[in-house]
Every structure is written in structure tokens, then in C-alpha cells.
Motif scaffolding. Sequence first.
Motif, short mmCIF file in Angstrom:
data_model
loop_
_atom_site.label_atom_id
_atom_site.label_comp_id
_atom_site.label_asym_id
_atom_site.label_seq_id
_atom_site.Cartn_x
_atom_site.Cartn_y
_atom_site.Cartn_z
N PRO A 55 -50.07 22.52 55.96
CA PRO A 55 -50.76 22.08 54.73
C PRO A 55 -49.98 20.96 54.04
O PRO A 55 -48.75 20.87 54.13
CB PRO A 55 -50.78 23.36 53.87
CG PRO A 55 -49.61 24.15 54.37
CD PRO A 55 -49.50 23.87 55.83
N LEU A 56 -50.72 20.04 53.35
CA LEU A 56 -50.12 18.93 52.62
C LEU A 56 -49.66 19.41 51.25
O LEU A 56 -50.42 20.02 50.49
CB LEU A 56 -51.12 17.79 52.45
CG LEU A 56 -51.63 17.14 53.76
CD1 LEU A 56 -52.67 16.07 53.44
CD2 LEU A 56 -50.46 16.53 54.52
N ALA A 57 -48.38 19.06 50.96
CA ALA A 57 -47.85 19.47 49.67
C ALA A 57 -48.43 18.59 48.56
O ALA A 57 -48.61 17.39 48.74
CB ALA A 57 -46.32 19.36 49.68
N PRO A 58 -48.74 19.13 47.44
CA PRO A 58 -49.27 18.31 46.33
C PRO A 58 -48.21 17.34 45.78
O PRO A 58 -47.01 17.59 45.86
CB PRO A 58 -49.68 19.36 45.29
CG PRO A 58 -48.81 20.54 45.60
CD PRO A 58 -48.62 20.54 47.08
N GLY A 59 -48.66 16.19 45.27
CA GLY A 59 -47.74 15.20 44.74
C GLY A 59 -47.05 15.67 43.45
O GLY A 59 -47.62 16.46 42.69
N ALA A 60 -45.83 15.10 43.23
CA ALA A 60 -45.06 15.45 42.04
C ALA A 60 -44.36 14.20 41.50
O ALA A 60 -43.97 13.30 42.26
CB ALA A 60 -44.04 16.54 42.35
N THR A 61 -44.21 14.13 40.20
CA THR A 61 -43.54 12.99 39.55
C THR A 61 -42.03 13.16 39.64
O THR A 61 -41.49 14.24 39.34
CB THR A 61 -43.96 12.90 38.09
OG1 THR A 61 -45.40 12.80 38.03
CG2 THR A 61 -43.33 11.68 37.42
N VAL A 62 -41.34 12.08 40.08
CA VAL A 62 -39.88 12.09 40.22
C VAL A 62 -39.30 11.30 39.05
O VAL A 62 -39.67 10.14 38.81
CB VAL A 62 -39.43 11.48 41.57
CG1 VAL A 62 -37.93 11.51 41.68
CG2 VAL A 62 -40.09 12.23 42.72
N HIS A 63 -38.42 11.91 38.33
CA HIS A 63 -37.78 11.29 37.18
C HIS A 63 -36.35 10.86 37.52
O HIS A 63 -35.73 11.41 38.42
CB HIS A 63 -37.77 12.27 36.00
CG HIS A 63 -39.13 12.71 35.59
ND1 HIS A 63 -39.96 11.96 34.78
CD2 HIS A 63 -39.83 13.86 35.89
CE1 HIS A 63 -41.09 12.60 34.58
NE2 HIS A 63 -41.04 13.76 35.26
#
Length: 422
Positions: free
Chosen positions: A376-384
Motif C-alpha cells: 500500500p502507498l503511504a499517505p503524504g506528510a509535511t516535512v518541517h
Amino acid sequence: MGSDMTRTPETPLPSPKERRRLREAQSLSQADVAAAVGVTRATVRSWENGRTTPRGTKRDAYARLLTGAKEVTPHQENPAPALVGAATGSVQASPDRAEPTPEPPSETPPAAELAPKPDPESDPELGPAPALDPEPELGPRPEPGPRPEAELEPLSTSLTPDQAFDALYAFCAPALVRQTYLLTGRRELARESVERAFQLAWHRWPEVAMDRDPAGWVRATAHEFALSPWHRLRPRHRNPEPPPTAPADRALLDVLLQLPPVYRRTLLLYDGVGLDLPETAAETEASTPAAANRLLHAREAVARRLPELAEPKELHRRLAEVASAERLRAAKPTTVRWGGEQRARHWTRAAIAFTVVLIGATTLTLRTAPDHYEPPLAPGATVHGVPPRVAPGPLSAEELALRAKLKGETVSGPERLVPKAG
């Protein structure tokens, strides 16, 4: 049906009753005999009931195991009875019904067989089993009923299966319905149990027709179906049926129905039908001492509530009267055969439909199911915390002049620059 169908001339065997006695005399269980001969326990029980007979090498091994150091006595295996034998049980005392001729009373069981032994299936409500004397008196055998005017003759091989089945049904069904009523106290259940037993017999007719005691086979099947605990789940079983009209009959039936089912069946077979103790034990799948203890328990329970029935002869007479008072008529044999065939067709079609549905569901699953693993494709996340990427700024005047010059040159590019000498 001659005796050559149930025994071979090479190795003589004792009678079914003698087989059971010899096994118990050697302190062997049916499982021990089955392991020694190489068969199942059900097969050994069938040999001791007389329903089947071993053949070939198993016959030789079974005979050697039974006799041990003792040679086989001249008391050999009885020849196979007619298709409808005299062992058919009946508690109906009406003279208008043909009853089978009872067998001669068997010998009194040895004292060792009837010694007091604990019965694992004793009902705690009835208290501990009574102590048996070295030779317990189980009471006299029930008096045989009036001899019918025309007994059923042995069926010849010229009869068709339909005719043979109809003869067995006409001979056994009326009495069997009354017996089953005494076991259950329900008229419809008694009729249904007998019809189901005969339908199963018709479904397995070659096996039943070659049995040593077809009437006993049907009787055991009807009693087991009638006493099945699954009937409690049926909606109509929750509504009680009207009891007998006579107070004495109602009191006796109430006492019988309060007994545990296995005690009730033992009492009916011994004091009602007239089987001897080994046959009663074999039909209820118990040892002879256990059957004797159950019988004594049942008699004591009946005598405690109805002291006038403490005598076995009186109990036998009253059982016959209670069974005869109810107008229980069995269906016609053609109706039973037709119902059995319809039931077989129904279950066959249901099995075919279930198989087709199962195959279709399996095919659909194989066609739609994935044939390889897809993670399964992991959902996107914001990198700070990452600095932004720097883009090029505006061009200076020199850079703009250089770009214009390069664009204005020929296609081959600017002229070759030659360095000058210094």
C-alpha cells in the motif's frame, strides 16, 4: 435367504449371544477385539448383535480370539432368520394384530455378568444403583401374546424389493408406532420416527434385507430417532400433547417419561417387547451388568410411584394396555416409500445446488483475487525544518548583453577565438 449368506463352512462361530459372553468372560472390551482383529468397534458391535458376520481371515482371527484355549462348542451360530424374523418386538396385546412368535427364553446369565458394577450413566436423581445379588431376580419373562392366525412366512427371493419392504412394514410398523409412543409420549413424533426409520431402511434396503434381524434394525433406528435430544429445538415439540384419557394410563405414562431415556428404553425392551437381557444390552449399546442395573433402577422407580406394578407380569400387561388404548395408525407402505424417495431427491438436489454455488463462488474468487502482492502507498506528510530551494535571480546587464550576442551569432556559433601571443 439361506444361512450360507451369513456364515462360511470353514470356521464355525458361536452364536451372537455366545460371542458377547465369551468376550466378557475374557475381560475384553469391544475396542480390544477390534484392535486385535483389525476392524472398527462398530463392526465388532454389529457382529455381537448378529447383524453382520465376519468372513475370511477376519473370521478365523475372531474365532480364535473368542475361544482362546477353549474350543468352539457345538453351540454354533444360528442360521440367518427370515427377512422378517420372530425377534420383532411388540407390546400390542390386541388379538387383531399379527404378533411375532417369541423366541424361547434364553439361559439365565451367569452370576459374574450380573455382579454389581457401577453404571457410568446412572441418573443422580434416582440414587445409587441397588446392590445386585449373586443371581438377581429380574422377574419372569413376559407371557407371549396370542399366536397370530397367519404368521409371516419367510420371504422368497422371487419377491421384488417393493414387495419385501411392504411385507416388513406391514408386519412391524403397527407395533413399532405403539412402542415409540411409550418412549416419547407424543403421537406425531412416534409416527414420524417409525416413518423415518423405514425410509432409511428403504434407502439402505440391500443392507437391511441381508441383515439377520431386519425388524430389530428398524426398531433400533426408530427408537434412536425418537429419543434424539434435537427434538427439543423444534417449535411444535414445546407444546405438550393431550395425555391419555384414563387416569391409570396417564399415571403410568407420566412415570415412564420421568425416567432417563436410556432407562425408559431398557424397561420397554425387556418388560414390554420381551427381549432377553443380552439382547437388550446390545440394542442399547451397554454391557449386560449395566443393562441389568438400569432395568432394576427403572422397575424401582415405577414401583415407588405405582406399587401395583411391582410385578413384572403386571407391568408388561399395563404397558400393552396403554399402548393399545391409543389409536395410532401407521401410514401405508407405499406412502412411506414415496416419502423416502422424495426426501432423497430433495437432499440430492440441495447437495447439487450447494455444490454449484460453492464452485461458482470459488471461481469468482479466483478471477477477482490479486495474483501478486502490492504494498500500500503511504499517505503524504509535511516535512518541517528543510531550507527552501534557491531559484536563480534576475540577469544583470552584462549577462543580458552576452545572451543577446550569443543569440545573434550564426547557427554554427561564435567564431573561433585564437589567443594572442603575449
